[in-house]
Design a protein around this motif. Structure first.
Motif, PDB file in Angstrom:
ATOM      1  N   VAL A 173      14.001   4.423   3.864  1.00  0.00           N
ATOM      2  CA  VAL A 173      13.991   3.055   3.338  1.00  0.00           C
ATOM      3  C   VAL A 173      14.515   3.041   1.912  1.00  0.00           C
ATOM      4  N   SER A 220      17.590   0.906   0.427  1.00  0.00           N
ATOM      5  CA  SER A 220      17.330  -0.017  -0.674  1.00  0.00           C
ATOM      6  C   SER A 220      18.297   0.222  -1.821  1.00  0.00           C
ATOM      7  N   ASP A 236      12.656  -3.043  -0.703  1.00  0.00           N
ATOM      8  CA  ASP A 236      12.131  -2.331   0.464  1.00  0.00           C
ATOM      9  C   ASP A 236      11.701  -3.315   1.550  1.00  0.00           C
ATOM     10  N   VAL A 256      14.739  -4.352   3.396  1.00  0.00           N
ATOM     11  CA  VAL A 256      15.195  -3.240   4.240  1.00  0.00           C
ATOM     12  C   VAL A 256      14.383  -3.188   5.528  1.00  0.00           C
ATOM     13  N   ARG A 257      13.076  -3.303   5.419  1.00  0.00           N
ATOM     14  CA  ARG A 257      12.223  -3.228   6.605  1.00  0.00           C
ATOM     15  C   ARG A 257      12.502  -4.388   7.576  1.00  0.00           C
ATOM     16  N   ARG A 281      12.553   2.791  14.304  1.00  0.00           N
ATOM     17  CA  ARG A 281      11.839   2.787  13.030  1.00  0.00           C
ATOM     18  C   ARG A 281      10.756   3.860  13.045  1.00  0.00           C
TER      19      ARG A 281
END
Length: 266
Positions: free
Chosen positions: A30, A34, A41, A44-45, A59
């Motif tokens: 991550v 980023s 973050d 990104v998630r 993931r």
């Protein structure tokens, strides 16, 4: 690309570039995404969640890995940097299962290499025989010769994993019955069992399981739910599975419902 340019990318374009980055590297953190895209973050998630739904990206704790269809077999050195701390903890747990006087089969791989390191650190062990098909694992164990006896299977060398495969790699197993076997893999699935990317190595793993009184599969959490070409064993053919904190909870539940004994180290 300048950070300012990255920040202006439409989400769809950014995610497509993320997907290619994950495909090229196979595992991306991550924090890496980023920094590369100049986003938080949290963003990104969210992007990874969208890529998981649309492109099959997997993931895992701390990052994401490419879908199986887009992954080639990584080298030992590439795999060694992924989930390194997790593999260390798995290695310590597995090495704690070994007692003086035992005979142990130790498969190739980065997680089994962590077991080798932990066995060397077990200065209390004596008269342990370790049989391995990994040249790098044999060299790792060399520091403990005297307390450990190291037997290498022989066979044809595969450079990606420093492994020995047929012809000749499985001949030794016809004459062995080891107390304990630690087996690595690329996939563990409740329906499809234990699988591997590479067919020649899968064959050796099958013979190791057959020659061990207790066969323990060791794998970081990213391997759970994955299925690959080479069938190694059914879940019921192995004594237990040892994995780590990155293992998805739903995959752990599926394995346990299927009757597998699963240990998740912290």
């Amino acid at each position: 690309m300048l950070k300012e340019e990255v920040e202006q990318l439409p989400a769809a374009v950014r995610r497509e570039r993320m997907f290619h980055m994950i495909g090229e590297r196979r595992f991306v953190r991550v924090a890496d995404l980023s920094g590369a895209f100049g986003i938080s973050d949290v963003t990104v998630r969210a992007d990874l969640a969208a890529l998981q739904a649309s492109h099959g990206v997997r993931r895992v704790r701390g990052g994401a890995i490419a879908p199986a269809a887009h992954r080639l077999e990584p080298s030992f050195e590439e795999s060694a940097v992924e989930f390194a701390r997790e593999k260390q903890r798995i290695g310590e747990h597995a090495a704690a299962m070994v007692s003086s006087g035992m005979s142990v089969l130790l498969d190739v791989g980065t997680t089994t290499s962590a077991i080798a390191k932990s066995l060397v650190a077990r200065t209390d062990l004596e008269q342990v025989v370790v049989i391995t098909n990994g040249l790098n694992i044999a060299l790792e164990l060399e520091a403990a010769i005297g307390r450990l006896s190291v037997v290498v299977t022989g066979g044809t060398l595969r450079h990606l994993q420093h492994s020995l495969v047929n012809p000749m790699a499985t001949v030794l197993f016809d004459r062995l019955h080891a107390d304990l076997g630690f087996i690595g893999c690329n996939g563990i699935d409740a329906d499809h069992g234990i699988t591997n990317l590479n067919l020649p190595e899968a064959e050796v793993k099958q013979r190791m399981i057959a020659s061990a009184e207790r066969a323990v599969v060791v794998a970081d959490g990213s391997k759970l739910g994955q299925v690959h070409l080479g069938r190694i064993a059914r879940l019921e053919d192995v004594h237990s599975v040892v994995t780590g904190p990155s293992a998805p909870a739903h995959e752990l539940a599926r394995l346990r419902r299927a009757g597998a004994e699963v240990v998740q180290v912290e």
